[in-house]
Design an enzyme around this catalytic site. Structure first.
Site, mmCIF file in Angstrom:
data_model
loop_
_atom_site.group_PDB
_atom_site.id
_atom_site.type_symbol
_atom_site.label_atom_id
_atom_site.label_comp_id
_atom_site.label_asym_id
_atom_site.label_seq_id
_atom_site.Cartn_x
_atom_site.Cartn_y
_atom_site.Cartn_z
ATOM 1 N N GLU A 171 0.824 -1.218 0.000
ATOM 2 C CA GLU A 171 0.000 0.000 0.000
ATOM 3 C C GLU A 171 0.856 1.265 0.000
ATOM 4 O O GLU A 171 0.617 2.189 0.777
ATOM 5 C CB GLU A 171 -0.959 -0.029 1.191
ATOM 6 C CG GLU A 171 -1.841 -1.269 1.180
ATOM 7 C CD GLU A 171 -2.863 -1.336 2.308
ATOM 8 O OE1 GLU A 171 -2.636 -0.711 3.354
ATOM 9 O OE2 GLU A 171 -3.877 -2.024 2.114
ATOM 10 N N ASP A 199 -7.971 -9.097 4.437
ATOM 11 C CA ASP A 199 -7.727 -7.878 5.203
ATOM 12 C C ASP A 199 -8.802 -7.653 6.258
ATOM 13 O O ASP A 199 -9.638 -6.749 6.105
ATOM 14 C CB ASP A 199 -7.681 -6.686 4.230
ATOM 15 C CG ASP A 199 -7.156 -5.430 4.883
ATOM 16 O OD1 ASP A 199 -6.811 -5.487 6.074
ATOM 17 O OD2 ASP A 199 -7.089 -4.394 4.197
ATOM 18 N N GLU A 254 -12.517 -1.726 11.996
ATOM 19 C CA GLU A 254 -12.574 -1.068 10.690
ATOM 20 C C GLU A 254 -13.688 -1.642 9.806
ATOM 21 O O GLU A 254 -14.415 -0.884 9.170
ATOM 22 C CB GLU A 254 -11.215 -1.228 10.004
ATOM 23 C CG GLU A 254 -11.180 -0.674 8.604
ATOM 24 C CD GLU A 254 -9.809 -0.813 7.954
ATOM 25 O OE1 GLU A 254 -8.890 -1.364 8.584
ATOM 26 O OE2 GLU A 254 -9.668 -0.361 6.805
HETATM 27 C C1 BDP Z 1 -6.057 -1.981 5.970
HETATM 28 C C2 BDP Z 1 -6.369 -0.589 6.396
HETATM 29 C C3 BDP Z 1 -5.197 0.342 6.238
HETATM 30 C C4 BDP Z 1 -3.967 -0.266 6.896
HETATM 31 C C5 BDP Z 1 -3.736 -1.638 6.330
HETATM 32 C C6 BDP Z 1 -2.579 -2.356 7.001
HETATM 33 O O1 BDP Z 1 -7.466 -0.105 5.652
HETATM 34 O O2 BDP Z 1 -5.530 1.574 6.798
HETATM 35 O O3 BDP Z 1 -2.862 0.540 6.719
HETATM 36 O O4 BDP Z 1 -4.869 -2.442 6.534
HETATM 37 O O5 BDP Z 1 -2.849 -3.275 7.762
HETATM 38 O O6 BDP Z 1 -7.081 -2.813 6.420
HETATM 39 O O7 BDP Z 1 -1.427 -2.027 6.765
#
Ligand code: BDP
Length: 719
Positions: free
Chosen positions: A310, A384, A412
């Site tokens: 990401e 996730d 989340e």
């Molecule tokens: C996702 C989240 C994000 C996190 C990412 C992570 O949306 O904000 O940075 O996981 O775990 O679920 O790095």
């Protein structure tokens, strides 16, 4: 004139007097499960007082001081009006709290076996000659034992027959804070970060101490205080000094501090030309950085790293492997005894493979290539933190590399701040899942506690749900998730019903007419939420970006793997992601026994159906319903479940304080309406493809699909 003034004063006095009982019971939930409410029943009070009035804490460490302080806080709560200013100094103790090495020989000899069974930080509570002993091999263990004693009192266990031996099954039990230096919290729904960086290091807020107390009370012994989407600034002296102040405050509570390391920090902070892990200058930079950190924090835990994910920099930028990246930091920390927690949440929009397969593809070939102070941190499922995922295929697949679990305590994807869902139920499902790595009984919990593969390090992390809200977690019931995380980190095989019961008693009341029905709600809440959000194995169908509410229509944009349509693939032919041999074959990443459970469309648990299979709308399922009917029925069932939760709660009026009761009442109304929102939006959207009417008993949506698709909200928290 005079008279009316006097009357006026009287009126004020009377008003204040009548307010008193309300004020006295005012409870915002700040005290979490450490309420130490007065022991009202006079018999119980008497029997506890017989012990509690005479306590000896012979030790003199900083942790012993903390123990005395906790006894004072608890004593003042349990026995209002009594004097606890010299607690711990009894000359004729009825409770003795000291390390095993200093036990009086009469007790030590009789309890030799018990004492020998104590591992680091474990503790024993026992009674000998009418005296309660709390003992351990370490300072921290003694603090845990003290909390064990206080829990026994809070949950009304008789002290005279106390007999407990507790050893943690996992060595490092940590919280991961996704807290930014500007005090926003990524995916945080309980206000701002409790770390007030601006006031640190000079000001140690009471909340830091209460944070440490709460964590110690459940055995959490590590905290990573900054976001995994890391800011390199935290590695500079200005911030290290602040982090060190927190570490100093936490130390007596047995909590070690970790920091998140941004992989290209050598470039960002000191202008190096590269962050290539094989570059000697980069290696030297990290070595020096580690040396520097240990000057500030002598017991620094180590680094938590998100790389190549990401947008975060990582070894891929230099054509290197995840092992090269992790080993670079491990080498630097090694002389100081630090650990690297390297996240397996690595995936890329440029890799054409099914996103759920990428972490395994990347890490499995590296098994055994990591240095021995690296632990690979794996999310519970391969995608996730969705409401329901199968366990991550890496568990059981890395016998030569310690793996740790990452759970998300912050919700989340499970209703954020306003939905009541007991996460322990979800975690238990994963912890008890059988990987079959070494035959039947190779549960994920045995991977984590190290017994399956003989790991040299064991650890578990939970992404914290804590913020500046007065009750810490936003939702009053989300405190239970923090609590349960600690208890499951201590013992991943613990009974979640026992955990919920303890938490309810400590947090609210011992009254069974409250505890029993509310516990029932807690136990069923997870199934209910999955039904109204993502039944039948649906996943990633939430709104874009803030992830609040439904968004099955989310499509297009920058990354396909961040859309809903990538995952549900709904069309007139059916719905679901084919992960069998005929599709992405993600199933191949599991052991043959697991594959066997999931590969057949007719025998797979309906809970995972659309995760692994693409199914026609009119396919008849084991329940006798078609897929479409089953989906609609489950959404409806979820909504009805949420309404039942609300009704059960409303029946609790008067059993607990008004503040928390009302807070819950208001949140439950939101939960019910959002459950309806999820049901209506998802069913309307999928109905375009199924082209079938809603089955009998499923309520008609309140609005049309366009209404839900046009629904916009601004500044949703957590991003
Ligand atoms: C996702 C989240 C994000 C996190 C990412 C992570 O949306 O904000 O940075 O996981 O775990 O679920 O790095």
């Amino acid at each position: 004139m005079m008279n009316s003034y006097r009357n006026y004063l009287w009126a004020i006095c009377l008003f204040l007097v009548f307010q008193l009982p309300f004020k006295a019971s005012a409870n915002e939930g700040y005290k979490l499960w450490l309420q130490y409410a007065p022991i009202e029943d006079s018999k119980e009070r008497e029997s506890y007082w017989a012990f509690f009035s005479q306590i000896k804490v012979p030790g003199n460490s900083a942790t012993d001081a903390v123990i005395r302080k906790e006894l004072q806080i608890a004593g003042r709560g349990f026995f209002p009006g009594e004097d606890f200013s010299s607690v711990g100094a009894s000359t004729d103790p009825k409770i003795w709290i000291g390390k095993a090495a200093s036990l009086p020989s009469s007790a030590a000899d009789a309890m030799a076996n018990k004492l020998a069974s104590l591992t680091k930080d474990g503790y024993a509570l026992f009674v000998r000659d009418g005296r309660v002993y709390v003992t351990s091999q370490t300072d921290t263990g003694l603090l845990y034992g003290t909390f064990g004693l206080l829990k026994a009192m809070q949950t009304r266990q008789p002290l005279a027959s106390l007999d407990v031996t507790e050893n943690p099954k996992i060595q490092t039990r940590m919280l991961n804070h996704w807290d930014n230096l500007n005090r926003t919290v990524e995916r945080g729904y309980a206000g701002f970060s409790i770390w007030n960086w601006h006031r640190l290091p000079k000001h140690i807020d009471q909340q830091y101490i209460d944070y440490a107390r709460a964590n110690a009370s459940i055995g959490v012994n590590a905290t990573s205080i900054t976001n995994v989407n890391a800011n390199a600034l935290v590695l500079t002296p200005v911030y290290l000094e602040k982090a060190a102040a927190l570490a100093d405050a936490f130390r007596p509570y047995g909590i070690r501090v970790f920091l998140t390391a941004r992989f290209n920090a050598p470039m960002q902070l000191d202008g190096l030309e590269t962050a290539d892990p094989l570059d000697p200058a980069v290696q030297e930079w990290w070595k020096r950085k580690a040396d520097e950190i240990y000057q500030y924090i002598p017991d620094f835990g180590g680094f938590l790293v998100k790389a190549d994910s990401e947008g975060q920099p990582g070894p891929h930028n230099y054509g290197r492997t995840q092992a090269d990246g992790a080993n670079l930091l491990a080498e630097a920390l090694k002389p100081h005894g630090g650990l690297v927690m390297w996240r397996a949440f690595v995936y890329s929009e440029n890799t054409p493979t099914d996103r759920t397969k990428q972490a395994y593809d990347e890490f499995k070939p590296l098994d055994g290539k990591f240095k021995d102070n690296v632990i690979v941190q794996v999310k519970n499922g391969p995608l996730d933190f969705q409401p329901r995922e199968p366990f991550h295929p890496l568990f059981g697949a890395m016998p030569e590399t310690p793996l740790m679990m990452e759970f998300q305590i912050t919700k989340e994807y499970l209703g954020q701040d306003t939905h009541w869902v007991n996460l322990a139920s979800m975690w238990k499902e994963v912890l008890q899942a059988d990987t079959y790595a070494n035959g039947a009984g190779s549960t994920v919990s045995r991977v984590l506690d190290g017994t399956l593969h003989g790991y040299n390090h064991t650890a578990i992390a939970g992404v914290a749900n804590i913020g500046t809200d007065r009750n810490w977690t936003g939702h009053p019931m989300a405190q239970a998730d923090w609590y349960s995380f600690g208890r499951l980190a201590w013992n991943p095989d613990a009974d979640i019903q026992e955990i919920a019961k303890d938490w309810l008693k400590m947090t609210f009341t011992n009254n069974p007419s409250f505890v029993e029905p509310v516990m029932d709600v807690m136990m069923k809440s997870y199934g209910i939420l999955v039904d109204y959000m993502t039944p039948l194995g649906l996943h990633h169908i939430m709104a874009r970006s803030h992830h609040w509410g439904p968004g099955p229509w989310v499509t297009g944009g920058r990354r396909d793997d961040w859309t809903a349509t990538y995952y549900h693939r709904a069309s007139e032919d059916g719905i679901g992601f084919d992960r069998t041999e005929a599709g992405s074959n993600a199933l191949e990443q599991y052991a043959p026994e697991v594959r066997e459970q999931w590969r057949n469309l007719d025998t797979i648990s309906l809970d995972y159906l659309l995760w692994f299979h693409r199914v026609a709308w009119d396919k008849e399922l084991a329940t006798g319903n078609t897929l479409w009917e089953e989906m609609a029925i489950r959404y409806q069932r979820g909504v009805e479940g949420a309404r039942w939760m609300e009704q059960t709660w409303l029946a609790q009026e008067g059993h607990i304080d008004e503040e928390r009761f009302e807070h819950m009442r208001s949140f439950l109304a939101i939960q019910v309406s959002e459950a309806e929102w999820w049901r209506d939006a998802c069913l309307l959207y999928f109905q375009q493809f199924s082209r079938q009417p809603l089955p009998l008993g499923v309520e008609k949506p309140k609005h049309d699909l366009a209404y839900y698709q046009d629904f916009r909200r601004f500044f949703v928290p957590g991003i």
